[in-house]
Design a protein around this motif. Sequence first.
Motif, short mmCIF file in Angstrom:
data_model
loop_
_atom_site.label_atom_id
_atom_site.label_comp_id
_atom_site.label_asym_id
_atom_site.label_seq_id
_atom_site.Cartn_x
_atom_site.Cartn_y
_atom_site.Cartn_z
N GLY A 119 0.82 -1.20 0.00
CA GLY A 119 0.00 0.00 0.00
C GLY A 119 0.86 1.25 0.00
O GLY A 119 2.00 1.24 0.47
N ALA A 120 0.31 2.33 -0.54
CA ALA A 120 1.03 3.61 -0.60
C ALA A 120 0.64 4.47 0.61
O ALA A 120 -0.51 4.46 1.05
CB ALA A 120 0.69 4.34 -1.89
N LEU A 121 1.60 5.19 1.13
CA LEU A 121 1.37 6.15 2.21
C LEU A 121 1.55 7.55 1.65
O LEU A 121 2.47 7.78 0.85
CB LEU A 121 2.36 5.92 3.36
CG LEU A 121 2.16 4.64 4.16
CD1 LEU A 121 3.33 4.39 5.08
CD2 LEU A 121 0.87 4.72 4.95
N PRO A 122 0.72 8.52 2.05
CA PRO A 122 0.80 9.85 1.46
C PRO A 122 2.15 10.55 1.63
O PRO A 122 2.56 11.31 0.78
CB PRO A 122 -0.31 10.63 2.16
CG PRO A 122 -0.96 9.73 3.11
CD PRO A 122 -0.33 8.39 3.03
N TRP A 123 2.85 10.29 2.71
CA TRP A 123 4.15 10.94 2.94
C TRP A 123 5.30 10.18 2.29
O TRP A 123 6.40 10.66 2.23
CB TRP A 123 4.42 11.13 4.43
CG TRP A 123 4.30 9.88 5.23
CD1 TRP A 123 5.25 8.93 5.44
CD2 TRP A 123 3.13 9.43 5.90
NE1 TRP A 123 4.75 7.91 6.21
CE2 TRP A 123 3.44 8.20 6.51
CE3 TRP A 123 1.84 9.95 6.05
CZ2 TRP A 123 2.50 7.49 7.26
CZ3 TRP A 123 0.93 9.23 6.79
CH2 TRP A 123 1.27 8.03 7.39
N ARG A 124 5.02 8.98 1.77
CA ARG A 124 6.06 8.20 1.10
C ARG A 124 5.98 8.34 -0.41
O ARG A 124 6.97 8.13 -1.11
CB ARG A 124 5.93 6.73 1.52
CG ARG A 124 7.07 5.87 1.07
CD ARG A 124 7.07 4.51 1.69
NE ARG A 124 5.84 3.79 1.41
CZ ARG A 124 5.39 2.76 2.13
NH1 ARG A 124 6.06 2.36 3.18
NH2 ARG A 124 4.28 2.16 1.82
N GLY A 125 4.80 8.67 -0.94
CA GLY A 125 4.64 8.83 -2.38
C GLY A 125 3.29 8.34 -2.85
O GLY A 125 2.50 7.80 -2.08
N ASN A 126 3.04 8.51 -4.14
CA ASN A 126 1.75 8.13 -4.72
C ASN A 126 1.68 6.69 -5.19
O ASN A 126 0.62 6.24 -5.59
CB ASN A 126 1.42 9.05 -5.90
CG ASN A 126 1.18 10.47 -5.46
OD1 ASN A 126 0.77 10.73 -4.33
ND2 ASN A 126 1.46 11.42 -6.34
N THR A 127 2.79 6.00 -5.21
CA THR A 127 2.80 4.64 -5.75
C THR A 127 3.32 3.66 -4.70
O THR A 127 3.88 4.05 -3.68
CB THR A 127 3.72 4.54 -6.99
OG1 THR A 127 5.07 4.70 -6.58
CG2 THR A 127 3.36 5.58 -8.03
N VAL A 128 3.16 2.37 -5.01
CA VAL A 128 3.68 1.33 -4.12
C VAL A 128 5.15 1.02 -4.42
O VAL A 128 5.78 0.28 -3.68
CB VAL A 128 2.83 0.04 -4.19
CG1 VAL A 128 1.42 0.30 -3.70
CG2 VAL A 128 2.82 -0.53 -5.60
N TYR A 129 5.67 1.58 -5.51
CA TYR A 129 7.08 1.38 -5.89
C TYR A 129 7.89 2.58 -5.42
O TYR A 129 7.61 3.71 -5.81
CB TYR A 129 7.23 1.23 -7.40
CG TYR A 129 6.44 0.06 -7.96
CD1 TYR A 129 6.89 -1.24 -7.79
CD2 TYR A 129 5.25 0.28 -8.64
CE1 TYR A 129 6.17 -2.31 -8.30
CE2 TYR A 129 4.53 -0.79 -9.14
CZ TYR A 129 4.98 -2.07 -8.96
OH TYR A 129 4.27 -3.13 -9.47
N VAL A 130 8.92 2.32 -4.60
CA VAL A 130 9.74 3.40 -4.06
C VAL A 130 11.19 3.14 -4.45
O VAL A 130 11.79 2.14 -4.04
CB VAL A 130 9.61 3.50 -2.53
CG1 VAL A 130 10.48 4.60 -1.98
CG2 VAL A 130 8.15 3.73 -2.13
N VAL A 131 11.75 4.04 -5.27
CA VAL A 131 13.14 3.91 -5.70
C VAL A 131 14.05 4.36 -4.56
O VAL A 131 13.89 5.46 -4.03
CB VAL A 131 13.40 4.74 -6.98
CG1 VAL A 131 14.88 4.85 -7.26
CG2 VAL A 131 12.68 4.13 -8.16
N ASP A 132 14.98 3.48 -4.18
CA ASP A 132 15.86 3.80 -3.06
C ASP A 132 17.32 3.96 -3.47
O ASP A 132 18.13 4.40 -2.67
CB ASP A 132 15.74 2.75 -1.95
CG ASP A 132 16.09 1.35 -2.41
OD1 ASP A 132 16.30 1.13 -3.62
OD2 ASP A 132 16.16 0.46 -1.55
#
Length: 145
Positions: A119-132
């Motif tokens: 799931g996406a969190l509003p403070w982490r971004g709009n998508t479920v994919y997070v580039v690290d």
Amino acid sequence: METLPVENQKKTNNRSGCGRYLLRVLLAVIVLGGAYMYWHYYNVFGDGVKSGILKNVVRKGQVFKTFEGELIQAGIKGAVGGGAQSNNFVFSIESKRIYDSLAMHSGKRFDLHYKEYRGALPWRGNTVYVVDSILSMTDAGASAY
């Protein structure tokens, strides 16, 4: 007046049976809710590497300003109704440092490592994919294929 021995005296309990039951139910709901929140929003579902040409990166959001990007991947997939359509990888970006590096080199080919959440969190971004992280960067004309 005669006092009873300690073992024969009844202990007074301020909590009723119903109150104890409600407290246990409330505690169980909090623990199960916390476990679900962790599992759905914080536990990494998968991770991997996506390669492609960086289409754009943006900083956007109403309350939480997050970094978002889009990568055009090599290859084509069939569009509905025939024709061809490119494969786009839409992602959120973990840090400003990664965003700045991507923004300075838009249009180049990147290998990006990402984490996938359920799931996406509003403070982490709009998508479920997070580039690290950025694994490599080359000119768009230089292809490894």
